[in-house]
Design a protein around this motif. Structure first.
Motif, mmCIF file in Angstrom:
data_model
loop_
_atom_site.group_PDB
_atom_site.id
_atom_site.type_symbol
_atom_site.label_atom_id
_atom_site.label_comp_id
_atom_site.label_asym_id
_atom_site.label_seq_id
_atom_site.Cartn_x
_atom_site.Cartn_y
_atom_site.Cartn_z
ATOM 1 N N SER A 275 -2.219 -0.558 7.217
ATOM 2 C CA SER A 275 -1.410 -1.438 8.062
ATOM 3 C C SER A 275 -0.273 -0.741 8.796
ATOM 4 N N VAL A 276 0.133 0.438 8.336
ATOM 5 C CA VAL A 276 1.188 1.221 8.986
ATOM 6 C C VAL A 276 0.658 2.634 9.112
ATOM 7 N N GLN A 277 0.462 3.083 10.365
ATOM 8 C CA GLN A 277 -0.250 4.336 10.605
ATOM 9 C C GLN A 277 0.520 5.251 11.534
ATOM 10 N N PRO A 278 0.389 6.563 11.341
ATOM 11 C CA PRO A 278 0.945 7.496 12.325
ATOM 12 C C PRO A 278 0.055 7.540 13.562
ATOM 13 N N VAL A 279 0.659 7.864 14.691
ATOM 14 C CA VAL A 279 -0.049 8.029 15.962
ATOM 15 C C VAL A 279 0.410 9.367 16.536
ATOM 16 N N ASN B 231 0.872 -1.173 0.000
ATOM 17 C CA ASN B 231 0.000 0.000 0.000
ATOM 18 C C ASN B 231 0.909 1.222 0.000
ATOM 19 N N TYR B 232 0.675 2.143 -0.914
ATOM 20 C CA TYR B 232 1.578 3.285 -1.056
ATOM 21 C C TYR B 232 1.622 4.172 0.184
ATOM 22 N N LEU B 233 0.480 4.425 0.813
ATOM 23 C CA LEU B 233 0.481 5.271 2.002
ATOM 24 C C LEU B 233 1.240 4.594 3.136
ATOM 25 N N ALA B 234 1.018 3.286 3.337
ATOM 26 C CA ALA B 234 1.747 2.551 4.375
ATOM 27 C C ALA B 234 3.245 2.568 4.075
ATOM 28 N N ARG B 235 3.607 2.367 2.814
ATOM 29 C CA ARG B 235 5.023 2.420 2.413
ATOM 30 C C ARG B 235 5.601 3.793 2.702
ATOM 31 N N ASN B 236 4.874 4.844 2.355
ATOM 32 C CA ASN B 236 5.357 6.197 2.598
ATOM 33 C C ASN B 236 5.510 6.475 4.088
ATOM 34 N N ASN B 237 4.615 5.918 4.897
ATOM 35 C CA ASN B 237 4.758 6.055 6.345
ATOM 36 C C ASN B 237 6.063 5.406 6.808
ATOM 37 N N MET B 238 6.393 4.228 6.275
ATOM 38 C CA MET B 238 7.655 3.589 6.653
ATOM 39 C C MET B 238 8.845 4.414 6.177
ATOM 40 N N ARG B 239 8.755 5.015 5.016
ATOM 41 C CA ARG B 239 9.847 5.861 4.517
ATOM 42 C C ARG B 239 10.068 7.075 5.417
ATOM 43 N N ALA B 240 9.025 7.505 6.127
ATOM 44 C CA ALA B 240 9.123 8.658 7.016
ATOM 45 C C ALA B 240 9.661 8.298 8.401
ATOM 46 N N MET B 241 9.807 7.031 8.704
ATOM 47 C CA MET B 241 10.242 6.601 10.031
ATOM 48 C C MET B 241 11.726 6.885 10.252
#
Length: 137
Positions: A119-123, A33-43
């Motif tokens: 599946s990968v979300q900001p909090v 999922n592109y948004l989940a992937r982008n969230n991981m790239r921001a970590m």
């Protein structure tokens, strides 16, 4: 420092399996999922992560941390897909269920409530602190 939530189906990869990986952690692969992937790239290294059991349990069960930055996902040759590595830090003394989170007005805008399939979300910091308190930390 950002906070995150990562979902895993416990019958496929559980909190206990992450704990068993020790300090080396585990590649968080298979995200398509592109948004989940982008969230991981921001970590960033050391970012804290809620480990959430999806489908079975539906609860936040532990806290992990990012231990390797975004890199190519080893489960595909497609260069579009990245992942990070995470390692377990500590279980929550008391798991926090999705039902409890949905029943808490201060968490009504949490991605877990508003973007349930991601599946990968900001909090947010406030969400992080409240879920930690609900879980006994």
């Amino acid at each position: 420092m950002a906070h995150w939530l990562m979902k895993s189906e416990p019958n496929k990869f559980s909190w206990d399996q992450l704990v068993a990986r020790g300090a080396a952690g585990e590649e968080w692969d298979g995200v398509r999922n592109y948004l989940a992937r982008n969230n991981m790239r921001a970590m960033a290294l050391g970012d804290p992560v809620f480990f959430y059991h999806s489908n079975i349990g539906l609860e936040v069960v532990g806290i992990a941390e990012v231990c390797a930055l975004s890199h190519p996902d080893s489960t595909t040759d497609d260069p579009r897909w990245d992942c990070v590595d995470i390692r377990a830090l500590r279980p929550l003394p008391r798991p926090v269920s999705l039902k409890e989170i949905k029943a808490t007005p201060e968490l009504a805008q949490m991605s877990l409530v508003t973007s349930m399939r991601l599946s990968v979300q900001p909090v947010t910091d406030a969400e992080w602190q409240l879920v930690c308190r609900m879980g006994g930390l």
